[in-house]
Design a protein around this motif. Structure first.
Motif, PDB file in Angstrom:
ATOM      1  N   ILE A  34       0.893  -1.165   0.000  1.00 34.90           N
ATOM      2  CA  ILE A  34       0.000   0.000   0.000  1.00 34.90           C
ATOM      3  C   ILE A  34       0.925   1.207   0.000  1.00 34.90           C
ATOM      4  CG2 ILE A  34      -1.733   1.282   1.293  1.00 34.90           C
ATOM      5  CD1 ILE A  34      -2.579  -1.511   2.454  1.00 34.90           C
ATOM      6  N   GLN A  35       0.704   2.102  -0.954  1.00 36.20           N
ATOM      7  CA  GLN A  35       1.644   3.216  -1.066  1.00 36.20           C
ATOM      8  C   GLN A  35       0.954   4.510  -1.434  1.00 36.20           C
ATOM      9  OE1 GLN A  35       3.915   1.203  -4.214  1.00 36.20           O
ATOM     10  NE2 GLN A  35       3.593   3.038  -5.483  1.00 36.20           N
ATOM     11  N   ASP A  36       1.606   5.608  -1.087  1.00 35.76           N
ATOM     12  CA  ASP A  36       1.105   6.939  -1.387  1.00 35.76           C
ATOM     13  C   ASP A  36       1.571   7.422  -2.759  1.00 35.76           C
ATOM     14  OD1 ASP A  36      -0.107   7.210   1.188  1.00 35.76           O
ATOM     15  OD2 ASP A  36       1.862   7.638   2.021  1.00 35.76           O
ATOM     16  N   GLU A  37       2.654   6.856  -3.258  1.00 36.96           N
ATOM     17  CA  GLU A  37       3.229   7.272  -4.522  1.00 36.96           C
ATOM     18  C   GLU A  37       2.469   6.666  -5.706  1.00 36.96           C
ATOM     19  OE1 GLU A  37       5.122   5.295  -2.353  1.00 36.96           O
ATOM     20  OE2 GLU A  37       5.759   7.009  -1.168  1.00 36.96           O
ATOM     21  N   LEU A  86     -10.375  10.218  -6.818  1.00 39.42           N
ATOM     22  CA  LEU A  86     -10.827   9.406  -5.693  1.00 39.42           C
ATOM     23  C   LEU A  86      -9.809   9.561  -4.576  1.00 39.42           C
ATOM     24  CD1 LEU A  86     -12.023   6.066  -7.350  1.00 39.42           C
ATOM     25  CD2 LEU A  86     -13.401   7.999  -6.580  1.00 39.42           C
ATOM     26  N   HIS A  87     -10.270   9.421  -3.342  1.00 42.34           N
ATOM     27  CA  HIS A  87      -9.380   9.476  -2.191  1.00 42.34           C
ATOM     28  C   HIS A  87      -9.526   8.164  -1.436  1.00 42.34           C
ATOM     29  CE1 HIS A  87      -6.871  11.466   0.783  1.00 42.34           C
ATOM     30  NE2 HIS A  87      -7.542  10.734   1.644  1.00 42.34           N
ATOM     31  N   TYR A  88      -8.428   7.413  -1.316  1.00 41.02           N
ATOM     32  CA  TYR A  88      -8.434   6.121  -0.649  1.00 41.02           C
ATOM     33  C   TYR A  88      -7.846   6.262   0.754  1.00 41.02           C
ATOM     34  CZ  TYR A  88      -9.251   4.057  -5.228  1.00 41.02           C
ATOM     35  OH  TYR A  88      -9.778   3.723  -6.443  1.00 41.02           O
ATOM     36  N   GLU A  89      -8.619   5.814   1.733  1.00 42.42           N
ATOM     37  CA  GLU A  89      -8.123   5.696   3.103  1.00 42.42           C
ATOM     38  C   GLU A  89      -7.990   4.214   3.389  1.00 42.42           C
ATOM     39  OE1 GLU A  89     -10.502   7.860   5.884  1.00 42.42           O
ATOM     40  OE2 GLU A  89     -10.347   9.715   4.715  1.00 42.42           O
ATOM     41  N   GLY A 135      -4.532   7.592  -0.532  1.00 40.94           N
ATOM     42  CA  GLY A 135      -4.569   9.027  -0.760  1.00 40.94           C
ATOM     43  C   GLY A 135      -5.325   9.373  -2.033  1.00 40.94           C
ATOM     44  N   GLN A 136      -5.065  10.556  -2.553  1.00 37.67           N
ATOM     45  CA  GLN A 136      -5.805  11.065  -3.707  1.00 37.67           C
ATOM     46  C   GLN A 136      -5.214  10.529  -5.011  1.00 37.67           C
ATOM     47  OE1 GLN A 136      -7.233  15.120  -3.535  1.00 37.67           O
ATOM     48  NE2 GLN A 136      -6.419  15.449  -5.595  1.00 37.67           N
ATOM     49  N   VAL A 137      -6.105   9.991  -5.862  1.00 42.01           N
ATOM     50  CA  VAL A 137      -5.716   9.455  -7.169  1.00 42.01           C
ATOM     51  C   VAL A 137      -6.565  10.167  -8.217  1.00 42.01           C
ATOM     52  CG1 VAL A 137      -5.452   7.384  -8.591  1.00 42.01           C
ATOM     53  CG2 VAL A 137      -5.205   7.223  -6.091  1.00 42.01           C
TER      54      VAL A 137
END
Length: 98
Positions: free
Chosen positions: A7-10, A48-51, A84-86
């Motif tokens: 799982i990554q933010d990048e 989309l924003h993934y938490e 996070g935001q994609v």
């Protein structure tokens, strides 16, 4: 070869997931690359924003890999997911199996 769950933010690049499942004993790599579409039910989508509750998600990835091995003879599984935001067109998940 161990399964690779991430799982990554990048930004997600599919290549590392493919490499995680590459094995000369397997004859193919099958993949799914999920991207953010620009509309939902006819309404525009900007992003989309993934938490993610990371430890729970990683356990679920392992359960899915176990099911794939048991039901379909899959040898290796990689699941890489964004947090996070994609933006529209951005890669949100990559799943690779061999």
């Amino acid at each position: 070869m161990a399964e690779r769950f991430r799982i990554q933010d990048e930004l997600l690049d599919p290549a590392p997931a493919f490499e995680a499942v590459r094995d000369p004993a397997c004859g193919a790599i099958a993949s799914f690359v999920g991207t953010v579409r620009g509309n939902s039910d006819g309404k525009p989508v900007l992003h989309l924003h993934y938490e993610v509750q990371e430890s729970m998600a990683l356990r679920q990835f392992e359960r899915m890999a176990e099911a794939l091995r048991a039901e379909h003879g899959v040898q290796h599984v990689a699941i890489h997911h964004r947090r996070g935001q994609v933006p529209v067109g951005g890669v949100s998940v990559v799943i690779a199996v061999s």
